[in-house]
Design a protein around this motif. Sequence first.
Motif, PDB file in Angstrom:
ATOM      1  N   TYR A 126       1.185 -11.394  12.938  1.00 56.92           N
ATOM      2  CA  TYR A 126       1.208 -10.677  11.657  1.00 56.92           C
ATOM      3  C   TYR A 126       0.332 -11.396  10.644  1.00 56.92           C
TER       4      TYR A 126
ATOM      5  N   THR B  31       2.429   1.282  16.297  1.00 59.36           N
ATOM      6  CA  THR B  31       2.179   2.403  15.383  1.00 59.36           C
ATOM      7  C   THR B  31       3.309   2.513  14.363  1.00 59.36           C
TER       8      THR B  31
ATOM      9  N   THR C 272       5.264   0.149  13.344  1.00 65.55           N
ATOM     10  CA  THR C 272       5.403  -0.993  12.436  1.00 65.55           C
ATOM     11  C   THR C 272       4.629  -0.760  11.140  1.00 65.55           C
ATOM     12  N   LYS C 273       3.605   0.053  11.232  1.00 68.33           N
ATOM     13  CA  LYS C 273       2.729   0.240  10.055  1.00 68.33           C
ATOM     14  C   LYS C 273       3.538   0.686   8.835  1.00 68.33           C
ATOM     15  N   GLU C 274       4.290   1.768   9.036  1.00 70.99           N
ATOM     16  CA  GLU C 274       5.044   2.294   7.894  1.00 70.99           C
ATOM     17  C   GLU C 274       6.112   1.309   7.431  1.00 70.99           C
TER      18      GLU C 274
ATOM     19  N   ASP D 151       4.013  -2.193   6.035  1.00 72.38           N
ATOM     20  CA  ASP D 151       3.040  -2.009   4.955  1.00 72.38           C
ATOM     21  C   ASP D 151       3.736  -2.122   3.597  1.00 72.38           C
TER      22      ASP D 151
ATOM     23  N   THR E  80       0.996  -6.677   7.837  1.00 68.07           N
ATOM     24  CA  THR E  80       0.539  -5.862   8.965  1.00 68.07           C
ATOM     25  C   THR E  80       0.869  -6.599  10.255  1.00 68.07           C
TER      26      THR E  80
ATOM     27  N   ASP F 101      -0.255  -7.295  13.574  1.00 71.41           N
ATOM     28  CA  ASP F 101      -1.597  -7.248  14.144  1.00 71.41           C
ATOM     29  C   ASP F 101      -1.568  -6.934  15.635  1.00 71.41           C
TER      30      ASP F 101
ATOM     31  N   THR G 184       5.735   5.017   2.877  1.00 68.46           N
ATOM     32  CA  THR G 184       4.360   4.985   2.373  1.00 68.46           C
ATOM     33  C   THR G 184       4.349   5.140   0.846  1.00 68.46           C
TER      34      THR G 184
ATOM     35  N   LYS H 206       5.242   1.903  -0.664  1.00 71.46           N
ATOM     36  CA  LYS H 206       4.127   0.949  -0.594  1.00 71.46           C
ATOM     37  C   LYS H 206       3.123   1.236  -1.716  1.00 71.46           C
TER      38      LYS H 206
END
Lengths: 377, 176
Positions: free
Chosen positions: A124, A190, A192-194, A197, A202, A204, B81, B84
């Motif tokens: 990360y 995929t 983990t992004k939401e 963030d 992130t 990685d 989102t 964020k």
Amino acid sequence: MSLIGADTFKWEDIDKRQNIMYRMPRNIKFNDNIVVREDEMAVFFRDGKALAYIDRPDRYALTSLNAPIVGKIVKFLSGVQQQAEVVYLQKRVFDGKFGSKQAYQFRDKEFGMVNLRVFGEFRYKIAAPENFVNQFVGTFNFATSAEVEDRIKEQMVILIYDSLGDMKNQGMGVADIASNLTNIEQVVLTRTKEHFDLYGITIDKLSGLYISLPEEVQKAVDTKSSMTILGANYMQYQTGQAMRDAAVNPAGGAAAAGVGVGAGIGMGWSMVGAMTQPPAGAPGAPAAQPAQVAAVPQVACPKCGTQNPANNKFCASCGAKLSVATVPCPKCKAEVPEGTKFCPECGTAMVATKKCAACGVESPATSKFCAGCGKAL
Amino acid sequence: MPDIRERVEEDQGILKKIQSVIPGFRGYRKKEDLRDADRMLRMQLADKLGLQRRGLEECRGVLVQSYGSKEIETLGGLIFTFKKVEGLVTHAEMGYSGIAADIQIKEDELDRLYEFDAAMLDHITSIAASIDSLKNSLMAADEQNSYKDLMNIKARITAFEDQFNRRMNVIQGTEV
């Protein structure tokens, strides 16, 4: 320290180890310089407001009201001093490990309820310093990478379980997990992004994902794959295994009861033939045993009358010869046992005769002399 | 729409007024006021985004009542989102350059920063319209339109974020 009190600061390596962020322990003065390296970011706060996120490597001269003379006068007159501070953040990626504390119950079509545990590694990094420093670190008061990782770990396990659940709904079973680990990694990444963030983090990379099955389920999966390879059903497989165990272990099991190693091996070999037969129900497999027995034609022993399979040469009861020569019926051509006088199908006399011209007695067609008067036929 | 910059300037207290006449302090005071005006504007932007997020949370409530909906996960992600982006807007750079910086942020740049942020309000209006449409679709149990509206909102919040991320480069004139 210079004449006007300004200084140049950098994030010392000794403070850097295992720390994802570092707050300069000093109120920034006018013209204090900070050095930002390639793998760092600096956030400059003045009066509690994040004025700048400095992510380009360079030396920066910062401004504040804490100037040599003016600042001191203001402080002397009003007692007020401006608060200016710098927080460093690491730009590089960090490695963390995760593992489930509790098992996840996976309802599998073949194996029923299976307890799964997941382990793996993730990498990360800080993606958005605005959210990381103000919403994540600020809220949870984290400074070390270990503290940040602890927070991520729990979430990672939840995301993996969630992804497994969705993939199961699409038809993935326990036995398919091992061959889908890369897919699972991508699905989790995929998701983990939401989730991360939001904290300015992130994920990685996800690697070394390992989803362990309970020992008994793993054994069952192994057994099933072995059965598939051998083309055997469970009973055949288990019998074969038992024979093999007996053969390699003369001190125990059937061998110990007097069967002996040789017998064990012999029995094992005899099972090979059975196991190489297609399993019941498989394409090309023979019908079930009882139906097979009923279908074999039976022949009565001409001596004792015992029923014997048609392909037997001798009677199982008295040992008499079972094969009977037949002759075709001269009229209907049906096969009639030799010696029979009349065809059981049409009643025609089976033995051809010829009548003696002198006495009129009938004799077999093969006779050369009349059985009544002895004259040549 | 009121100009917060004027309001901040009008309401300067006695200390700030003194600072404004001291040589060397005038520029500092002026820039500080502009940054504060922009910060207030951004906080309102973030609040408005938060309001839209609450609209999405209401939609989630509707979905939860019917359970088992495939949209609920997408909607959950969308709410994350929004959170964020709210954070990015609230804690964004304020337009600062230290002594002898490569690119100086002067008063006119701070003015442009304020105007850039003010223009972001239009995005929120379009997001609000999409969320209203989503609410209607969910109420009508129209799965096809619900999904379409969700994708629409996602595209709009992404566009908002992309535009917002450009702000410093745009006002500095360094965007390539």
